[in-house]
Scaffold this motif. Structure first.
Motif, PDB file in Angstrom:
ATOM      1  N   GLY A 180      48.497 -22.026   0.956  1.00 31.53           N
ATOM      2  CA  GLY A 180      47.212 -22.366   0.368  1.00 31.53           C
ATOM      3  C   GLY A 180      46.081 -21.725   1.143  1.00 31.53           C
ATOM      4  O   GLY A 180      46.298 -21.079   2.179  1.00 31.53           O
ATOM      5  N   PRO A 181      44.853 -21.911   0.674  1.00 35.61           N
ATOM      6  CA  PRO A 181      43.706 -21.354   1.392  1.00 35.61           C
ATOM      7  C   PRO A 181      43.530 -22.033   2.741  1.00 35.61           C
ATOM      8  O   PRO A 181      43.873 -23.202   2.919  1.00 35.61           O
ATOM      9  N   ALA A 182      43.030 -21.283   3.691  1.00 40.77           N
ATOM     10  CA  ALA A 182      42.791 -21.843   5.022  1.00 40.77           C
ATOM     11  C   ALA A 182      41.736 -22.937   4.955  1.00 40.77           C
ATOM     12  O   ALA A 182      40.785 -22.856   4.172  1.00 40.77           O
ATOM     13  N   VAL A 183      41.905 -23.963   5.784  1.00 45.13           N
ATOM     14  CA  VAL A 183      40.927 -25.055   5.819  1.00 45.13           C
ATOM     15  C   VAL A 183      40.154 -25.084   7.135  1.00 45.13           C
ATOM     16  O   VAL A 183      39.080 -25.688   7.213  1.00 45.13           O
ATOM     17  N   THR A 184      40.684 -24.471   8.181  1.00 42.26           N
ATOM     18  CA  THR A 184      40.025 -24.548   9.482  1.00 42.26           C
ATOM     19  C   THR A 184      38.738 -23.730   9.491  1.00 42.26           C
ATOM     20  O   THR A 184      38.557 -22.805   8.705  1.00 42.26           O
ATOM     21  N   ILE A 185      37.832 -24.105  10.385  1.00 44.62           N
ATOM     22  CA  ILE A 185      36.484 -23.547  10.382  1.00 44.62           C
ATOM     23  C   ILE A 185      36.227 -22.617  11.562  1.00 44.62           C
ATOM     24  O   ILE A 185      35.093 -22.211  11.797  1.00 44.62           O
ATOM     25  N   GLY A 186      37.283 -22.257  12.301  1.00 44.75           N
ATOM     26  CA  GLY A 186      37.112 -21.337  13.418  1.00 44.75           C
ATOM     27  C   GLY A 186      37.860 -21.813  14.640  1.00 44.75           C
ATOM     28  O   GLY A 186      38.247 -22.980  14.738  1.00 44.75           O
ATOM     29  N   ASP A 187      38.088 -20.891  15.579  1.00 43.75           N
ATOM     30  CA  ASP A 187      38.834 -21.246  16.778  1.00 43.75           C
ATOM     31  C   ASP A 187      37.979 -21.177  18.028  1.00 43.75           C
ATOM     32  O   ASP A 187      38.488 -20.997  19.130  1.00 43.75           O
ATOM     33  N   ASP A 188      36.652 -21.340  17.855  1.00 47.06           N
ATOM     34  CA  ASP A 188      35.803 -21.480  19.040  1.00 47.06           C
ATOM     35  C   ASP A 188      35.955 -22.905  19.562  1.00 47.06           C
ATOM     36  O   ASP A 188      36.708 -23.719  19.023  1.00 47.06           O
ATOM     37  N   ASP A 189      35.261 -23.232  20.651  1.00 50.62           N
ATOM     38  CA  ASP A 189      35.423 -24.545  21.271  1.00 50.62           C
ATOM     39  C   ASP A 189      35.119 -25.674  20.289  1.00 50.62           C
ATOM     40  O   ASP A 189      35.837 -26.677  20.232  1.00 50.62           O
ATOM     41  N   LEU A 190      34.070 -25.525  19.501  1.00 50.68           N
ATOM     42  CA  LEU A 190      33.698 -26.568  18.561  1.00 50.68           C
ATOM     43  C   LEU A 190      34.743 -26.700  17.452  1.00 50.68           C
ATOM     44  O   LEU A 190      35.124 -27.819  17.068  1.00 50.68           O
ATOM     45  N   GLY A 191      35.220 -25.579  16.955  1.00 43.99           N
ATOM     46  CA  GLY A 191      36.237 -25.617  15.908  1.00 43.99           C
ATOM     47  C   GLY A 191      37.528 -26.247  16.385  1.00 43.99           C
ATOM     48  O   GLY A 191      38.144 -27.042  15.675  1.00 43.99           O
ATOM     49  N   LEU A 192      37.958 -25.914  17.613  1.00 41.44           N
ATOM     50  CA  LEU A 192      39.177 -26.500  18.160  1.00 41.44           C
ATOM     51  C   LEU A 192      39.005 -27.996  18.385  1.00 41.44           C
ATOM     52  O   LEU A 192      39.932 -28.779  18.129  1.00 41.44           O
ATOM     53  N   ALA A 193      37.841 -28.410  18.866  1.00 38.24           N
ATOM     54  CA  ALA A 193      37.600 -29.835  19.077  1.00 38.24           C
ATOM     55  C   ALA A 193      37.631 -30.592  17.756  1.00 38.24           C
ATOM     56  O   ALA A 193      38.161 -31.702  17.667  1.00 38.24           O
ATOM     57  N   ALA A 194      37.075 -29.995  16.707  1.00 38.66           N
ATOM     58  CA  ALA A 194      37.092 -30.639  15.392  1.00 38.66           C
ATOM     59  C   ALA A 194      38.525 -30.797  14.895  1.00 38.66           C
ATOM     60  O   ALA A 194      38.887 -31.844  14.335  1.00 38.66           O
ATOM     61  N   VAL A 195      39.343 -29.775  15.093  1.00 40.97           N
ATOM     62  CA  VAL A 195      40.751 -29.861  14.700  1.00 40.97           C
ATOM     63  C   VAL A 195      41.437 -30.984  15.463  1.00 40.97           C
ATOM     64  O   VAL A 195      42.201 -31.775  14.892  1.00 40.97           O
ATOM     65  N   ARG A 196      41.166 -31.089  16.746  1.00 46.40           N
ATOM     66  CA  ARG A 196      41.827 -32.127  17.551  1.00 46.40           C
ATOM     67  C   ARG A 196      41.386 -33.520  17.134  1.00 46.40           C
ATOM     68  O   ARG A 196      42.181 -34.471  17.175  1.00 46.40           O
ATOM     69  N   VAL A 197      40.131 -33.678  16.725  1.00 46.68           N
ATOM     70  CA  VAL A 197      39.666 -34.989  16.266  1.00 46.68           C
ATOM     71  C   VAL A 197      40.336 -35.362  14.946  1.00 46.68           C
ATOM     72  O   VAL A 197      40.832 -36.481  14.777  1.00 46.68           O
ATOM     73  N   LEU A 198      40.357 -34.439  13.999  1.00 45.09           N
ATOM     74  CA  LEU A 198      40.961 -34.739  12.697  1.00 45.09           C
ATOM     75  C   LEU A 198      42.480 -34.827  12.797  1.00 45.09           C
ATOM     76  O   LEU A 198      43.123 -35.537  12.026  1.00 45.09           O
ATOM     77  N   GLY A 199      43.056 -34.129  13.765  1.00 41.11           N
ATOM     78  CA  GLY A 199      44.475 -34.274  14.058  1.00 41.11           C
ATOM     79  C   GLY A 199      45.382 -33.668  13.009  1.00 41.11           C
ATOM     80  O   GLY A 199      45.057 -32.676  12.358  1.00 41.11           O
ATOM     81  N   ALA A 200      46.528 -34.304  12.833  1.00 39.35           N
ATOM     82  CA  ALA A 200      47.555 -33.764  11.947  1.00 39.35           C
ATOM     83  C   ALA A 200      47.087 -33.659  10.503  1.00 39.35           C
ATOM     84  O   ALA A 200      47.675 -32.897   9.721  1.00 39.35           O
ATOM     85  N   ASP A 201      46.057 -34.389  10.135  1.00 44.15           N
ATOM     86  CA  ASP A 201      45.558 -34.309   8.758  1.00 44.15           C
ATOM     87  C   ASP A 201      44.989 -32.938   8.415  1.00 44.15           C
ATOM     88  O   ASP A 201      44.798 -32.632   7.234  1.00 44.15           O
ATOM     89  N   VAL A 202      44.727 -32.105   9.405  1.00 39.49           N
ATOM     90  CA  VAL A 202      44.308 -30.732   9.115  1.00 39.49           C
ATOM     91  C   VAL A 202      45.372 -30.030   8.276  1.00 39.49           C
ATOM     92  O   VAL A 202      45.059 -29.227   7.396  1.00 39.49           O
ATOM     93  N   LEU A 203      46.633 -30.352   8.533  1.00 39.68           N
ATOM     94  CA  LEU A 203      47.747 -29.721   7.834  1.00 39.68           C
ATOM     95  C   LEU A 203      48.278 -30.569   6.689  1.00 39.68           C
ATOM     96  O   LEU A 203      49.333 -30.268   6.118  1.00 39.68           O
ATOM     97  N   LEU A 204      47.565 -31.608   6.326  1.00 37.56           N
ATOM     98  CA  LEU A 204      48.023 -32.525   5.292  1.00 37.56           C
ATOM     99  C   LEU A 204      48.289 -31.848   3.947  1.00 37.56           C
ATOM    100  O   LEU A 204      49.280 -32.188   3.275  1.00 37.56           O
ATOM    101  N   PRO A 205      47.452 -30.905   3.494  1.00 39.40           N
ATOM    102  CA  PRO A 205      47.768 -30.264   2.208  1.00 39.40           C
ATOM    103  C   PRO A 205      49.159 -29.641   2.178  1.00 39.40           C
ATOM    104  O   PRO A 205      49.874 -29.751   1.179  1.00 39.40           O
ATOM    105  N   SER A 206      49.568 -29.015   3.266  1.00 41.53           N
ATOM    106  CA  SER A 206      50.904 -28.419   3.314  1.00 41.53           C
ATOM    107  C   SER A 206      51.992 -29.489   3.377  1.00 41.53           C
ATOM    108  O   SER A 206      53.057 -29.348   2.770  1.00 41.53           O
ATOM    109  N   VAL A 207      51.725 -30.561   4.123  1.00 31.71           N
ATOM    110  CA  VAL A 207      52.715 -31.632   4.243  1.00 31.71           C
ATOM    111  C   VAL A 207      52.942 -32.304   2.896  1.00 31.71           C
ATOM    112  O   VAL A 207      54.085 -32.516   2.466  1.00 31.71           O
ATOM    113  N   LEU A 208      51.873 -32.637   2.199  1.00 26.12           N
ATOM    114  CA  LEU A 208      52.003 -33.385   0.947  1.00 26.12           C
ATOM    115  C   LEU A 208      52.479 -32.519  -0.207  1.00 26.12           C
ATOM    116  O   LEU A 208      53.257 -32.962  -1.052  1.00 26.12           O
ATOM    117  N   HIS A 209      52.002 -31.278  -0.264  1.00 31.27           N
ATOM    118  CA  HIS A 209      52.371 -30.407  -1.379  1.00 31.27           C
ATOM    119  C   HIS A 209      53.576 -29.536  -1.077  1.00 31.27           C
ATOM    120  O   HIS A 209      53.999 -28.752  -1.918  1.00 31.27           O
TER     121      HIS A 209
END
Length: 234
Positions: A36-65
């Protein structure tokens, strides 16, 4: 990694990322052979921190579908778990959140490049057993990314033994207008057995959606809960 509700650049980044996840979940443009289309917003410090806060749900579209994730999403999630591992004094919630991310990466065929003992499943979830139902609901809502169909873990087993307490916590969160906690508790109830029929969970989920559904993190939890309750294949 826990976060404050105070408005900060991180809060905005988490909201943007969650919005991207909601868009991917609801787009209906999924095939089992292409990413599917990428959902992440970048791999700078802020982007990585956002991924860590949202956690595994970042990959939820792939898990569910059951579709391959975008390679860029896998790469960013791998960087996030390496950048923000739980420390010796991290809370149990943080350790379980980290484990959920590493497990999801492994399940999707892309384990972190530098495996660590910290990536193993935490020993148990007995710390949840002794919590009052209010505290139990609080922590389960923080760990709602663990509430996905087909995944057994110690946190879910504790929740399954305390379904009535989770239901009480859901009602309390709704009454207190704590929509994120209500949505997280509702997501857990959607994967648990023996939910009291008197709870009126479906109506409660609709009410949470009406009142708090503009928050994309709320919308993520509700997407899982409502589809499971409706018996829609994921």
């Amino acid at each position: 990694m826990e976060h404050s509700s105070t408005s900060t650049p991180l809060t905005g980044a988490v909201r943007e990322l969650a919005t991207q996840v909601v868009s991917a979940l609801t787009s209906g443009d999924h095939t089992q052979v292409s990413a599917g289309p990428a959902v992440t917003i970048g791999d700078d410090d802020l982007g990585l921190a956002a991924v860590r806060v949202l956690g595994a749900d970042v990959l939820l579209p792939s898990v569910l579908h059951r579709t391959p994730p975008a390679p860029s999403d896998l790469a960013v999630c791998e960087k996030a778990v390496l950048a923000y591992p739980p420390g010796p004094t991290s809370s149990a919630t943080s350790r379980w959140s980290h484990w959920a991310m590493t497990r999801t990466l492994r399940d999707l065929g892309a384990p972190p490049a530098e495996a660590s003992p910290r990536d193993a499943e935490p020993d148990d979830a007995t710390w949840l057993e002794g919590l009052p139902w209010q505290g139990l609901t609080h922590h389960l809502a923080l760990l709602a990314a663990l509430a996905v169909p087909g995944h057994d873990n110690a946190v879910g087993r504790v929740a399954g033994r305390r379904t009535v307490d989770v239901a009480r916590g859901f009602v309390r969160a709704v009454r207190r207008r704590g929509w994120l906690q209500a949505a997280g508790a509702g997501r857990w109830l959607a994967v648990l057995d023996d939910v009291p029929e008197t709870l009126g969970l479906d109506a409660g989920l609709e009410f949470v959606a009406h009142m708090g559904g503009e928050d994309p993190q709320v919308a993520i939890h509700l997407h899982v809960a409502r589809h499971l309750r409706a018996g829609v294949p994921l």
